[in-house]
Design a protein around this motif. Structure first.
Motif, short mmCIF file in Angstrom:
data_model
loop_
_atom_site.label_atom_id
_atom_site.label_comp_id
_atom_site.label_asym_id
_atom_site.label_seq_id
_atom_site.Cartn_x
_atom_site.Cartn_y
_atom_site.Cartn_z
N GLU A 122 0.87 -1.17 0.00
CA GLU A 122 0.00 0.00 0.00
C GLU A 122 0.90 1.22 0.00
N ILE A 123 0.89 1.96 -1.10
CA ILE A 123 1.74 3.16 -1.22
C ILE A 123 0.80 4.33 -1.46
N GLY A 124 0.53 5.11 -0.42
CA GLY A 124 -0.46 6.17 -0.54
C GLY A 124 -1.79 5.57 -0.99
N PRO A 125 -2.40 6.12 -2.06
CA PRO A 125 -3.69 5.59 -2.53
C PRO A 125 -3.55 4.38 -3.43
N PHE A 126 -2.32 3.98 -3.71
CA PHE A 126 -2.08 2.91 -4.67
C PHE A 126 -1.97 1.55 -3.99
N ARG A 127 -2.68 0.58 -4.57
CA ARG A 127 -2.44 -0.81 -4.21
C ARG A 127 -1.47 -1.36 -5.24
N ALA A 128 -0.30 -1.76 -4.79
CA ALA A 128 0.77 -2.18 -5.68
C ALA A 128 0.98 -3.68 -5.56
N GLN A 129 0.76 -4.39 -6.64
CA GLN A 129 1.09 -5.81 -6.72
C GLN A 129 2.41 -5.93 -7.46
N THR A 130 3.33 -6.70 -6.92
CA THR A 130 4.65 -6.83 -7.53
C THR A 130 4.87 -8.27 -8.00
#
Length: 247
Positions: A122-130
């Motif tokens: 969770e980076i700010g409003p972003f859901r980041a899948q790596t």
């Protein structure tokens, strides 16, 4: 969601351009994705260094992370310092660039969040899948979702079904395309072509394709045509100051 391209050159920057660097914005949060050679001057055309809220680095090659050093210097070596900058990277990916200055000089300027590829962040409003994608060094592709929109960025990657999975149904795929048609034998499996990028965008059902990391001197029209041989959607080439809105 808005994408601003700071640079899209592979290996080294052409005149007036920069290597990989992108600002992804949503709800006034600005995530800097990669910060390669010459991206710092391009960034300052759009934002002050204080306006960067977080940084995500795909991998440790300098054409993707070298300008983290001047970014941290600009935030740290002054009287009125902004809060420490969250920096997300794979383990040890930034050891070299963070060692460019004397020990401890920039330590107050950032907080390093090392993650394992495959993690969700969770980076700010972003859901980041790596996802770990094939390259000479560990490379984390990322799928950023916010406000009902999805952007996928490969970093540097050879062709892989994992790219397709990461970009499935994305509104925009930002895909490495170092070469146009054929990847040299010594780079096969570790880098991609515009043809590969088009094929993977089609397989993923991505809404748009943005080719990036082209080697300097590559003809953009030829690269776009190669991608269109495999993909029917909109194809563009990442160049400095390009803005792509995902409304």
């Amino acid at each position: 969601m808005r994408l601003t391209v700071l640079g899209g050159c592979g290996v080294w920057p052409e005149a007036g351009q920069a290597c990989s660097g992108y600002v992804v914005e949503h709800d006034d949060f600005r995530l800097l994705v990669d910060v390669g050679y010459a991206t710092m001057p391009r960034l300052l055309e759009h934002l002050s260094v204080d306006q960067v809220d977080a940084v995500f680095i795909s991998h440790g090659h300098p054409d993707h992370c070298a300008d983290l050093n001047p970014l941290l210097r600009a935030r740290t070596l002054r009287d009125a310092r902004p809060p420490p900058l969250p920096v997300y990277a794979l383990p040890r990916a930034l050891d070299a660039v963070l060692a460019l200055d004397r020990p401890g000089m920039l330590d107050d300027g950032y907080v390093l969040h090392e993650f394992t590829a495959g993690s969700e962040l969770e980076i700010g409003p972003f859901r980041a899948q790596t996802r770990l994608l094939p390259h000479w060094v560990p490379n984390a592709g990322v799928r950023l979702a916010a406000g009902g929109r999805v952007l996928t960025y490969t970093g540097d990657s050879g062709p892989s079904s994992d790219v397709v999975d990461l970009a499935r149904g994305a509104d925009l795929l930002v895909a490495e395309a170092t070469y146009v048609h054929e990847v040299p034998e010594d780079s096969k499996g570790y880098q991609s072509s515009a043809l590969h990028a088009g094929r993977q965008a089609a397989a993923a059902g991505a809404g748009r394709l943005l080719l990036t990391h082209l080697r300097p001197g590559t003809d953009h029209a030829t690269a776009r045509a190669a991608a269109r041989d495999e993909y029917d959607g909109e194809v563009a080439v990442a160049t400095a100051d390009m803005i792509v809105d995902l409304p």
